[in-house]
Design a protein around this motif. Structure first.
Motif, PDB file in Angstrom:
ATOM      1  N   ILE A  67     -24.966 -49.386 -76.429  1.00 36.23           N
ATOM      2  CA  ILE A  67     -25.302 -50.799 -76.236  1.00 36.23           C
ATOM      3  C   ILE A  67     -24.002 -51.470 -75.807  1.00 36.23           C
ATOM      4  CG2 ILE A  67     -27.205 -50.766 -77.894  1.00 36.23           C
ATOM      5  CD1 ILE A  67     -25.293 -52.176 -79.908  1.00 36.23           C
ATOM      6  N   SER A  82     -29.346 -46.326 -83.580  1.00 35.73           N
ATOM      7  CA  SER A  82     -30.595 -46.859 -83.045  1.00 35.73           C
ATOM      8  C   SER A  82     -31.782 -46.651 -83.964  1.00 35.73           C
ATOM      9  CB  SER A  82     -30.887 -46.233 -81.688  1.00 35.73           C
ATOM     10  OG  SER A  82     -29.834 -46.524 -80.794  1.00 35.73           O
ATOM     11  N   TYR A 167     -28.557 -55.506 -76.807  1.00 35.97           N
ATOM     12  CA  TYR A 167     -29.364 -54.291 -76.806  1.00 35.97           C
ATOM     13  C   TYR A 167     -30.120 -54.205 -75.486  1.00 35.97           C
ATOM     14  CZ  TYR A 167     -28.614 -53.383 -81.762  1.00 35.97           C
ATOM     15  OH  TYR A 167     -28.046 -53.073 -82.973  1.00 35.97           O
TER      16      TYR A 167
END
Length: 176
Positions: A67, A82, A167
């Protein structure tokens, strides 16, 4: 569980078991589908999709992916923890802890210095995560401050970096 838990990177043959694992652990399709979406993007790092295996059965899965932090007009790549899950019948046996510790070691060995997680504030601090706001980091969506956390894998990795954690679009359904 008879033998030791083996932690290794996922293989293509593991993908169905990983999908079923997340579906069983979360009881919904968002997380297993997120894993599939991440795998199909450039922010996927195959070595950082780890499985916990015992007697050829996948008991847990952990995925880190790239990210960014938008800071002073620059995009700084960092990693997100994640998704992580363990089969319900194997939870509270240390498998998640082993996955995270091994994952953080592997991230460090691969040269990654910053990990972001949005998660339970009583669980992740034991791995070095602290509120990201302490580093001047925030997210562009509603989330409890104590749930948005960062960990430096190299001392001072976030020195001089503040900004917004971004994100990729594939996370849209899973974010608060």
């Amino acid at each position: 569980m008879k033998n030791e838990i083996d932690i290794r990177s996922e293989t293509a043959d593991d993908q169905k078991s990983i999908y079923d694992l997340h579906l069983s652990a979360f009881g919904r399709r968002v997380e297993p589908e997120l894993v599939g979406k991440i795998r199909s993007k450039e922010n996927f790092i195959p070595e950082l999709s780890l499985v916990a295996v015992n007697e050829n059965k996948i008991l847990g899965h952990l995925l880190f992916s790239i990210i960014t932090i938008e800071s002073e007009g620059k995009e700084i790549p960092v990693l997100a923890l994640s998704v992580i899950s363990v089969l319900p019948e194997y939870q509270k046996k240390g498998i998640g802890t082993k996955l995270i510790k091994r994952g953080l070691e592997k991230c460090r060995r691969l040269g990654h210095n910053v990990i972001i997680v949005i998660g339970h504030p009583s669980y992740y601090p034991r791995f070095g995560f602290v509120p990201a706001s302490g580093y001047g980091l925030s997210v562009p969506f509603e989330a409890p401050d104590e749930a948005v956390m960062a960990a430096e894998l190299a001392h001072g990795a976030l020195n001089g970096i503040s900004g917004t954690i971004q994100y990729p679009p594939e996370f849209a359904e899973d974010l608060p």
